[in-house]
Scaffold this motif. Structure first.
Motif, PDB file in Angstrom:
ATOM      1  N   LEU A 381       0.819  -1.220   0.000  1.00  0.00           N
ATOM      2  CA  LEU A 381       0.000   0.000   0.000  1.00  0.00           C
ATOM      3  C   LEU A 381       0.852   1.269   0.000  1.00  0.00           C
ATOM      4  O   LEU A 381       0.341   2.362   0.304  1.00  0.00           O
ATOM      5  CB  LEU A 381      -0.925  -0.002   1.229  1.00  0.00           C
ATOM      6  N   SER A 384      -0.469   4.516  -2.079  1.00  0.00           N
ATOM      7  CA  SER A 384      -1.588   5.272  -1.493  1.00  0.00           C
ATOM      8  C   SER A 384      -1.184   5.912  -0.175  1.00  0.00           C
ATOM      9  O   SER A 384      -1.630   7.020   0.154  1.00  0.00           O
ATOM     10  CB  SER A 384      -2.788   4.349  -1.281  1.00  0.00           C
ATOM     11  N   GLU A 387       0.844   9.001  -1.170  1.00  0.00           N
ATOM     12  CA  GLU A 387       0.013  10.049  -1.762  1.00  0.00           C
ATOM     13  C   GLU A 387      -0.828  10.780  -0.727  1.00  0.00           C
ATOM     14  O   GLU A 387      -1.049  11.986  -0.826  1.00  0.00           O
ATOM     15  CB  GLU A 387      -0.900   9.434  -2.825  1.00  0.00           C
ATOM     16  N   THR A 388      -1.318  10.048   0.269  1.00  0.00           N
ATOM     17  CA  THR A 388      -2.187  10.675   1.280  1.00  0.00           C
ATOM     18  C   THR A 388      -1.409  11.221   2.460  1.00  0.00           C
ATOM     19  O   THR A 388      -1.985  11.907   3.315  1.00  0.00           O
ATOM     20  CB  THR A 388      -3.209   9.656   1.798  1.00  0.00           C
ATOM     21  N   SER A 416      -6.040  -0.239   4.137  1.00  0.00           N
ATOM     22  CA  SER A 416      -6.493   0.500   2.955  1.00  0.00           C
ATOM     23  C   SER A 416      -7.821   1.204   3.219  1.00  0.00           C
ATOM     24  O   SER A 416      -8.048   2.333   2.735  1.00  0.00           O
ATOM     25  CB  SER A 416      -6.619  -0.459   1.768  1.00  0.00           C
ATOM     26  N   LYS A 420      -8.429   5.054   2.839  1.00  0.00           N
ATOM     27  CA  LYS A 420      -9.432   5.490   1.870  1.00  0.00           C
ATOM     28  C   LYS A 420     -10.457   6.428   2.509  1.00  0.00           C
ATOM     29  O   LYS A 420     -10.744   7.509   1.971  1.00  0.00           O
ATOM     30  CB  LYS A 420     -10.136   4.267   1.279  1.00  0.00           C
TER      31      LYS A 420
END
Length: 535
Positions: A381, A384, A387-388, A416, A420
């Motif tokens: 992961l 992601s 990116e976050t 995740s 998310k």
């Protein structure tokens, strides 16, 4: 089976229970021992009384009587010498004899105070001695020393007669005392002989009573229990039709009847269990056939169903690229819908395949370091997370016996989801904890995201259950359902913490050892019931 089947015959000794036999036996034994103890105590007391009387009264009295006779003879010898010679040295034995006489009479009076006949003899002795002293010894002793006393010659004949009376009285007294002593001695010997016989009889009776008690216990309890145990072992060996014989006291016969009733009941249950096992064998065969068909379906879903979807998606995209300039905006939007639908159908099929493989394909349990599995999930992961700007921390995680692929899918889905469903105004912060709880380990995954409402804490674990539109948050709605299946496959439970407000907190447990495989629980359940009915 009715209650009459286990009721012992009414009336008589056959209706006595073990408790009643023991109570009667103990009562009779205590009564016999009480009688024997009282008899022994009486014999011992009687022996002690006679022995004390002989040692403290009869023998000392006879010795005192002999000593009294010696004192009187010393008086007679001294007074006779003083009367014949007038020499003062003869008067000393007389005076000393008088003193010893008084002491002996006092001792005899004390020793013989409970014996009237002996006191009468002592009185006769004292009277004879006092008469001799008054008539003969006293006047001679009163004569002046230096010359023979006239009274000695004048009363010689009277003196001999008076002293003969003293001798006769002393002889009669000693004869009676000697006879009393011999009688006490003989009585003591007889009593001691009786004591020996009584205590010998007590010992014999105690041995006989103990033998009787042991024999009663052997016949009344041990032998019936041994027979019951032998019958039980025969039944345990597989001969379920072997009857149990009822022997012994009423309660043991009742117990044997109850066990025999249980045996017959278990025989019926065993027959029913055998029928159940046969039905379960048939169901297991059907289940195996269904699993085979499921495997075939999974193969079709992963190959044959996805191939048309890939064609629809590919050719629709080719259509858009080749004729994109000739189509209006609505047609292009329809083509996008078709491509998106085909892609979503592929994602759903792949997720369903992964969901069906939990516990079926991925089922290789061995020692797993959850720290390593979590790091691998974070590595998968990493894009992601980067990116976050998510911050993920965790406690020291244990090492469990589990399937590493399933545990990896569990961590990946939970992390995740936490990444998310983040808040748009702040980066995700996720923390994982672990703590022992009996034979389980409890884990929590806490985030600072949008959270889960109390009304959805049960719905989120239902397959394809979505709380948001696919435009807001992408996904198939199968992630938490897969987590639930993985956790339950590893002997644990999973839930949403409804008390946590700042974000969401998922808590779940995992067993340190994997539970038995579900397929292994089908047929052994029936065989276990059959085994229990035969034990």
């Amino acid at each position: 089976m009715s209650s009459d089947d286990t009721r012992p015959p009414a009336g008589g000794l056959s209706a006595w229970t073990t408790r009643r036999w023991l109570r009667v036996g103990v009562a009779v034994s205590l009564a016999i021992l009480t009688v024997l103890g009282a008899t022994g105590a009486w014999i011992l007391g009687r022996t002690g009384t006679i022995s004390n009387d002989l040692a403290d009264v009869r023998s000392p009295a006879l010795s005192a009587a002999l000593h009294l006779e010696s004192a009187v003879l010393n008086q007679e010898t001294g007074i006779r010498g003083y009367g014949l010679t007038g020499s003062p040295e003869f008067k000393g034995p007389y005076e000393q004899g008088r003193l010893e006489q008084d002491a002996d009479i006092r001792q005899l009076t004390k020793l013989l105070q409970d014996d009237a006949a002996a006191l009468e003899d002592l009185g006769a002795v004292r009277g004879a001695v006092e008469r001799w002293q008054d008539r003969i010894a006293g006047p001679i002793a009163a004569s002046p020393p230096g010359s023979p006393s006239p009274a000695a010659s004048e009363r010689a004949t009277e003196g001999r007669t008076a002293f003969d009376a003293v001798r006769v009285a002393l002889a009669r007294q000693q004869e009676r005392l000697r006879a009393d002593r011999d009688r006490a001695r003989n009585e003591l010997m007889s009593t001691m002989t009786l004591r020996n016989w009584v205590f010998g009889a007590i010992a014999v009776l105690i041995v006989a009573l103990a033998a009787l008690v042991f024999e009663g216990l052997r016949r009344g309890i041990r032998i019936p229990l041994e027979r019951l145990g032998a019958d039980a072992r025969v039944i345990a060996g597989g001969d379920f039709e072997h009857p149990i014989a009822a022997t012994g006291p009423a309660d043991l016969r009742r117990l044997s009847a109850e066990i025999d009733f249980m045996r017959r009941r278990l025989v019926r249950e065993l027959a029913f269990a055998e029928q159940t096992r046969l039905r379960l064998d048939a169901q297991a065969a059907n289940l195996e056939r269904s699993n085979t068909e499921l495997e075939q379906f999974a193969y079709v879903a992963s190959h044959d169903l996805q191939e048309p979807l890939r064609k629809v998606s590919s050719f629709t995209q080719l259509l858009q690229r080749r004729y994109g300039g000739q189509l209006d905006e609505r047609a292009s939007r329809y083509i996008d819908f078709a491509v998106d639908g085909a892609n979503r159908m592929q994602i759903l099929i792949n997720d369903l395949l992964e969901f069906s493989r939990v516990g079926r394909v991925h089922n290789a349990h061995h020692s797993v370091d959850l720290d390593d599995v979590l790091e691998q999930a974070l590595s998968a992961l990493s894009i992601s997370v980067e990116e976050t700007g998510a911050t993920i921390t965790h406690d020291r995680l244990p090492t469990l016996t589990a399937d590493p692929t399933q545990i990896g899918m569990l961590w990946q889905n939970l992390i995740s989801n936490a990444v998310k469903f983040r808040r748009p105004d702040e980066p995700p912060r996720i923390h994982v904890t672990a703590s022992p709880e009996g034979e389980l380990w409890r884990f929590t995954v806490t985030d600072n995201g949008i959270g889960i409402g109390p009304e959805y804490v049960d719905k989120v674990f239902v397959i394809f259950q979505r709380l948001h539109t696919k435009d807001a948050y992408p996904g198939s709605g199968i992630g938490l359902a897969m987590c639930k299946k993985i956790v339950e496959f590893h002997g644990g439970t999973i839930a949403v913490d409804p008390d946590h407000r700042d974000g969401a907190r998922i808590t779940f447990t995992l067993a340190t050892q994997p539970p038995p495989e579900p397929d292994a629980l089908v047929i052994p359940q029936a065989t276990r019931a059959g085994a229990e009915t035969t034990s």
